[in-house]
Design an enzyme around this catalytic site. Sequence first.
Site, PDB file in Angstrom:
ATOM      1  CG  ASN A   1     -20.405 -26.851   9.597  1.00 19.06           C
ATOM      2  OD1 ASN A   1     -20.326 -27.368   8.484  1.00 19.06           O
ATOM      3  ND2 ASN A   1     -19.534 -27.079  10.547  1.00 19.06           N
ATOM      4  N   GLY A   2     -23.680 -23.590   9.408  1.00 16.47           N
ATOM      5  CA  GLY A   2     -25.083 -23.180   9.311  1.00 16.47           C
ATOM      6  C   GLY A   2     -25.365 -22.571   7.945  1.00 16.47           C
TER       7      GLY A   2
ATOM      8  CG  ASP B   1     -15.589 -23.135  15.099  1.00 13.82           C
ATOM      9  OD1 ASP B   1     -14.883 -22.458  15.862  1.00 13.82           O
ATOM     10  OD2 ASP B   1     -16.827 -23.037  15.055  1.00 13.82           O
TER      11      ASP B   1
ATOM     12  CE1 TYR C   1     -18.052 -14.548  20.448  1.00  5.65           C
ATOM     13  CE2 TYR C   1     -17.809 -14.257  22.821  1.00  5.65           C
ATOM     14  CZ  TYR C   1     -18.505 -14.770  21.738  1.00  5.65           C
ATOM     15  OH  TYR C   1     -19.641 -15.505  21.939  1.00  5.65           O
TER      16      TYR C   1
ATOM     17  CD  GLN D   1     -10.100 -18.611  20.719  1.00 13.37           C
ATOM     18  OE1 GLN D   1      -9.879 -19.766  20.437  1.00 13.37           O
ATOM     19  NE2 GLN D   1     -10.988 -18.291  21.635  1.00 13.37           N
TER      20      GLN D   1
HETATM   21  O1  F6P Z   1     -18.234 -20.765  14.947  1.00 12.26           O
HETATM   22  C1  F6P Z   1     -17.380 -19.798  15.409  1.00 12.26           C
HETATM   23  C2  F6P Z   1     -17.563 -19.594  16.868  1.00 12.26           C
HETATM   24  O2  F6P Z   1     -16.675 -18.578  17.257  1.00 12.26           O
HETATM   25  C3  F6P Z   1     -17.390 -20.844  17.729  1.00 12.26           C
HETATM   26  O3  F6P Z   1     -16.039 -21.175  17.916  1.00 12.26           O
HETATM   27  C4  F6P Z   1     -18.126 -20.422  18.968  1.00 12.26           C
HETATM   28  O4  F6P Z   1     -18.604 -21.545  19.676  1.00 12.26           O
HETATM   29  C5  F6P Z   1     -19.263 -19.626  18.418  1.00 12.26           C
HETATM   30  O5  F6P Z   1     -18.863 -19.157  17.156  1.00 12.26           O
HETATM   31  C6  F6P Z   1     -19.687 -18.455  19.251  1.00 12.26           C
HETATM   32  O6  F6P Z   1     -20.878 -17.970  18.707  1.00 12.26           O
HETATM   33  P1  F6P Z   1     -21.505 -16.533  18.976  1.00 12.26           P
HETATM   34  O7  F6P Z   1     -20.806 -15.563  18.076  1.00 12.26           O
HETATM   35  O8  F6P Z   1     -22.922 -16.705  18.561  1.00 12.26           O
HETATM   36  O9  F6P Z   1     -21.326 -16.232  20.414  1.00 12.26           O
END
Ligand code: F6P
Length: 336
Positions: A109-110, A133, A261, A263
């Site tokens: 999204n970003g 997501d 992570y 996932q």
């Molecule tokens: O957007 C993917 C995601 O894995 C989200 O499910 C999770 O909230 C976020 O990124 C974690 O972000 P970061 O990699 O910045 O810890």
Amino acid sequence: MRIGILTAGGDCPGINATIRGVCKTAIHHYGMEVTGIHSGFQGLLTKEVEEVTDESLSGLLSMGGTILGTSREKPFKRGGVVTDVDKPTLIARNVEELGLDCLVCIGGNGTQKTAARLAEMGLNIVSVPKTIDNDIWGTDYCFGFDSAVSIATDAIDRLHSTASAHKRVMVIEVMGHKAGWIALHAGMAGGGDVILIPEIGYDIHRIGDTILQRLKRGKPYSIVVVAEGIRTDGRKRAAEYIAQEIEYETGIETRETVLGYIQRGGAPTPYDRNLATRMGGHATELVARGETGRMVALRGGEMTSVPLSEVAGRLKAVTEDNDLVVQGRRMGICFG
Ligand code: F6P
């Protein structure tokens, strides 16, 4: 024609398969040249780039992560590696100096938001939706989601036997940011008894009741799947908070697992490999046709595209009429 390609935001399985799809189509089918930009939009500020050749595209289909690297650099926000300059202006200048006719931005999204704003400035952009997501508006699915659901489902499957052996309640927290797609799909596929997602509010007494009713029906253990984005007391992680509340409500020993992570790592599923390949090839086709300012999308099984201006700033949330929610409720699964 020369295209630049970058991957931004959190990584997910299938990014390399997308890079392969974009670049092989560009090089072999359209005779384009490709510049790989390192570390997302950060590489466009620092001009950290490399020439992408056919050789650099070997072995990518099943590889997790991203060979280009990623970052959460947001050029329309202050901070990051480059300061004291107007970052969007610097990006526009660098794109010109690098001789890039079009940028292919792979991200969540970003990234779609940044891509839309760069497109508004006049840059030629085509984007590809990427996130575990699955919360990007305009596409039915994003690559990475199926892989994450598969990993989370496997984890839930494994929790069943240990929950049963100890007659415990097992709470598992999965990712998803502000959306409940992973929790819903993995929770249903893994046979969760309670599934909590941010889009549907919950009542802890009702959850406790569901678990105690199961106990009465001779089912002394329960599996509770929670999305990381659900409401908590603000201090604790979703799993920790819900586990504590359930133990208090039911008196049944309750344990929590945060999948984290895992996932996002490792090889994509075959579905994600093929979705990434299709999206990548379609992105290059859009570039070749000059249809820029658009995001590749999957709708009703067909590959299409949507204007970036429509995608930016919107979130695709789970709704109560989602068939998995409807069928799950009829089967007695508690959604809060
Ligand atoms: O957007 C993917 C995601 O894995 C989200 O499910 C999770 O909230 C976020 O990124 C974690 O972000 P970061 O990699 O910045 O810890």
